[in-house]
Design an enzyme around this catalytic site. Sequence first.
Site, PDB file in Angstrom:
ATOM      1  N   LYS A   1       4.417  23.179   0.627  1.00 39.45           N
ATOM      2  CA  LYS A   1       4.221  23.607  -0.874  1.00 39.45           C
ATOM      3  C   LYS A   1       3.542  25.034  -1.190  1.00 39.45           C
ATOM      4  O   LYS A   1       3.433  25.209  -2.329  1.00 39.45           O
ATOM      5  CB  LYS A   1       3.036  22.368  -1.594  1.00 39.45           C
ATOM      6  CG  LYS A   1       3.726  20.893  -1.620  1.00 39.45           C
ATOM      7  CD  LYS A   1       2.858  20.149  -2.326  1.00 39.45           C
ATOM      8  CE  LYS A   1       3.308  18.479  -1.741  1.00 39.45           C
ATOM      9  NZ  LYS A   1       4.410  18.078  -2.451  1.00 39.45           N
TER      10      LYS A   1
ATOM     11  N   ASP B   1      -7.725  16.143  -2.182  1.00 40.45           N
ATOM     12  CA  ASP B   1      -6.236  16.263  -2.076  1.00 40.45           C
ATOM     13  C   ASP B   1      -5.987  17.698  -2.901  1.00 40.45           C
ATOM     14  O   ASP B   1      -5.780  17.469  -3.955  1.00 40.45           O
ATOM     15  CB  ASP B   1      -5.414  14.962  -2.691  1.00 40.45           C
ATOM     16  CG  ASP B   1      -3.985  15.107  -2.743  1.00 40.45           C
ATOM     17  OD1 ASP B   1      -3.618  16.352  -2.369  1.00 40.45           O
ATOM     18  OD2 ASP B   1      -3.307  14.318  -2.931  1.00 40.45           O
TER      19      ASP B   1
ATOM     20  N   CYS C   1       5.465   9.871  -7.109  1.00 46.71           N
ATOM     21  CA  CYS C   1       4.686   9.149  -6.170  1.00 46.71           C
ATOM     22  C   CYS C   1       3.233   8.836  -7.028  1.00 46.71           C
ATOM     23  O   CYS C   1       2.214   8.973  -6.216  1.00 46.71           O
ATOM     24  CB  CYS C   1       4.470  10.017  -4.803  1.00 46.71           C
ATOM     25  SG  CYS C   1       5.855  10.159  -3.910  1.00 46.71           S
TER      26      CYS C   1
ATOM     27  N   HIS D   1      -1.872  10.633  -6.200  1.00 45.15           N
ATOM     28  CA  HIS D   1      -0.437  10.559  -5.538  1.00 45.15           C
ATOM     29  C   HIS D   1      -0.909   9.355  -4.680  1.00 45.15           C
ATOM     30  O   HIS D   1      -1.949   9.027  -4.090  1.00 45.15           O
ATOM     31  CB  HIS D   1      -0.442  11.932  -4.763  1.00 45.15           C
ATOM     32  CG  HIS D   1       0.844  12.063  -3.961  1.00 45.15           C
ATOM     33  ND1 HIS D   1       1.224  11.466  -2.889  1.00 45.15           N
ATOM     34  CD2 HIS D   1       1.959  12.864  -4.638  1.00 45.15           C
ATOM     35  CE1 HIS D   1       2.158  11.704  -2.708  1.00 45.15           C
ATOM     36  NE2 HIS D   1       2.912  12.528  -3.347  1.00 45.15           N
TER      37      HIS D   1
ATOM     38  N   GLN E   1      -1.434  20.287  -4.476  1.00 45.60           N
ATOM     39  CA  GLN E   1      -1.284  21.086  -5.437  1.00 45.60           C
ATOM     40  C   GLN E   1      -1.823  22.224  -5.990  1.00 45.60           C
ATOM     41  O   GLN E   1      -1.646  22.668  -6.886  1.00 45.60           O
ATOM     42  CB  GLN E   1      -0.926  20.169  -6.880  1.00 45.60           C
ATOM     43  CG  GLN E   1       0.111  19.103  -6.466  1.00 45.60           C
ATOM     44  CD  GLN E   1       1.470  19.443  -6.304  1.00 45.60           C
ATOM     45  OE1 GLN E   1       1.884  20.849  -6.738  1.00 45.60           O
ATOM     46  NE2 GLN E   1       2.380  18.539  -5.588  1.00 45.60           N
TER      47      GLN E   1
HETATM   48  N1  PLP Z   1      -0.910  14.688  -2.980  1.00 42.70           N
HETATM   49  C1  PLP Z   1      -0.240  15.424  -3.840  1.00 42.70           C
HETATM   50  C2  PLP Z   1      -1.180  15.799  -5.265  1.00 42.70           C
HETATM   51  C3  PLP Z   1       1.087  15.839  -3.841  1.00 42.70           C
HETATM   52  O1  PLP Z   1       1.795  16.260  -4.803  1.00 42.70           O
HETATM   53  C4  PLP Z   1       1.723  15.549  -2.546  1.00 42.70           C
HETATM   54  C5  PLP Z   1       3.154  15.824  -2.387  1.00 42.70           C
HETATM   55  O2  PLP Z   1       3.914  15.653  -3.214  1.00 42.70           O
HETATM   56  C6  PLP Z   1       1.055  14.824  -1.613  1.00 42.70           C
HETATM   57  C7  PLP Z   1      -0.353  14.433  -1.736  1.00 42.70           C
HETATM   58  C8  PLP Z   1       1.668  14.822  -0.304  1.00 42.70           C
HETATM   59  O3  PLP Z   1       1.909  15.842   0.347  1.00 42.70           O
HETATM   60  P1  PLP Z   1       2.776  15.756   1.784  1.00 42.70           P
HETATM   61  O4  PLP Z   1       3.988  14.886   1.434  1.00 42.70           O
HETATM   62  O5  PLP Z   1       3.125  17.229   2.131  1.00 42.70           O
HETATM   63  O6  PLP Z   1       1.907  15.028   2.837  1.00 42.70           O
END
Ligand code: PLP
Length: 418
Positions: free
Chosen positions: A238, A212, A376, A135, A215
């Site tokens: 999430k 990260d 993203c 992401h 998910q």
């Molecule tokens: N990393 C992953 C794999 C994501 O799916 C997302 C959000 O879609 C993020 C990071 C970023 O999360 P946040 O916008 O809640 O900081």
Amino acid sequence: MNIPDIQSPSVASSFDVQRIRASFPNLHREVHGNPLVYLDNAATAQKPQLVIDRLNRYYSRENSNVHRGVHTLSQEATDAYEGARERIRAFINASSNHEVIYTRGTTEAINLVASTFGRKHLSAGDEILISTMEHHSNIVPWQMLCEEKGATLRVIPISKAGEIEYDAFLSMLSERTKIVAICHISNTLGTINPLDRMIADAHRYGATVVVDGAQAVPHMRVDVQALDVDFYCFSSHKMFGPTGIGILYGKESLLEAMPPYQGGGDMIDTVSFEKTTYNTLPHKFEAGTPHIAGGIGLGAAVEYMESIGLETIAEYERDLLAYGTEQLRSIEGVRIIGTASQKASVLSFLIGDIHPYDTGTILDRLGIAVRTGHHCTQPLMDHWGLPGTARASLAFYNTREDIDALVAGIRKVKTFFE
Ligand code: PLP
């Protein structure tokens, strides 16, 4: 710590999807005259009544600033906020509350690590490894750090199925590798990465591993000690909690040695014009008045998930994903993007050469919420030469009927282009 009692009007004691759905008020609305079929959980999840009620209770009965007051309201708010931290600690099996830092979400958690740990430990010539499926939140902070430090960002390739090319990963590891930053589950492909192995292999070269987990945490049991991960980041929204709050888990020894992220109230021990000394963990990284309701709401979301059971959630969703995969595969012209053998909760797809935006727009008219675009993960889309995908992402409140509605919706989309 004494965890304050949270009223639980609808905590499920065993898995009963209709009973669970009854706890999520927003699932029962209509969109364009059709019952909502919510399949955009990877973007954000719906909130159970328990979480909504907990936020309401904080603002209507307990609202006060934390950590600074001797008065009753402040103490109640502090107990609730710190009680939530304890719940979250137990949820991920961190060894101490010192290791659980409230942030605004995954993005801020990764930026915190890049700005503090990264700035302190990286020099010119060092390398950071990320993967093709990351992401933007797990790409850009490292790019910025590399630019500042003269370090190199290297990208681990993936297979056609969307799995890490493990031999390539091994061959990229060296003494120059200072950080490996990797998603636990890909938001676009659903791939579950082999973290156990990756972390152990990265550690053999002395690299620090940042995961990260945005998910993963909503879908499976995460045990940070069993993983031996150095940093693990996730977002409340999430996982059925409020927006604007998330967690950075970090090993205490690493957090202790890191400089603070931002300066201000709460992160200090003493301040004079000559010198400031910093607060102990976790407060050293939590400058300013925090998102108090958010932390408390996240604690309630954790309570809700635990009441169902992470193992139960994972098992139910595995079955749903298998059903969805089989159903989508049965539609002529549908191509699933992301076919890893270890996969969770995500069905990215394309219908022939229909643009995903058109797919998403027509599905929306039918009340079906999917996400369309690059999710993203623009470099991943570029890598595969895709314009984007339509993505159905599942949660434990989704049903086979939701999948059936999606399948009927896809068939309808096709008729527009015949
Ligand atoms: N990393 C992953 C794999 C994501 O799916 C997302 C959000 O879609 C993020 C990071 C970023 O999360 P946040 O916008 O809640 O900081």
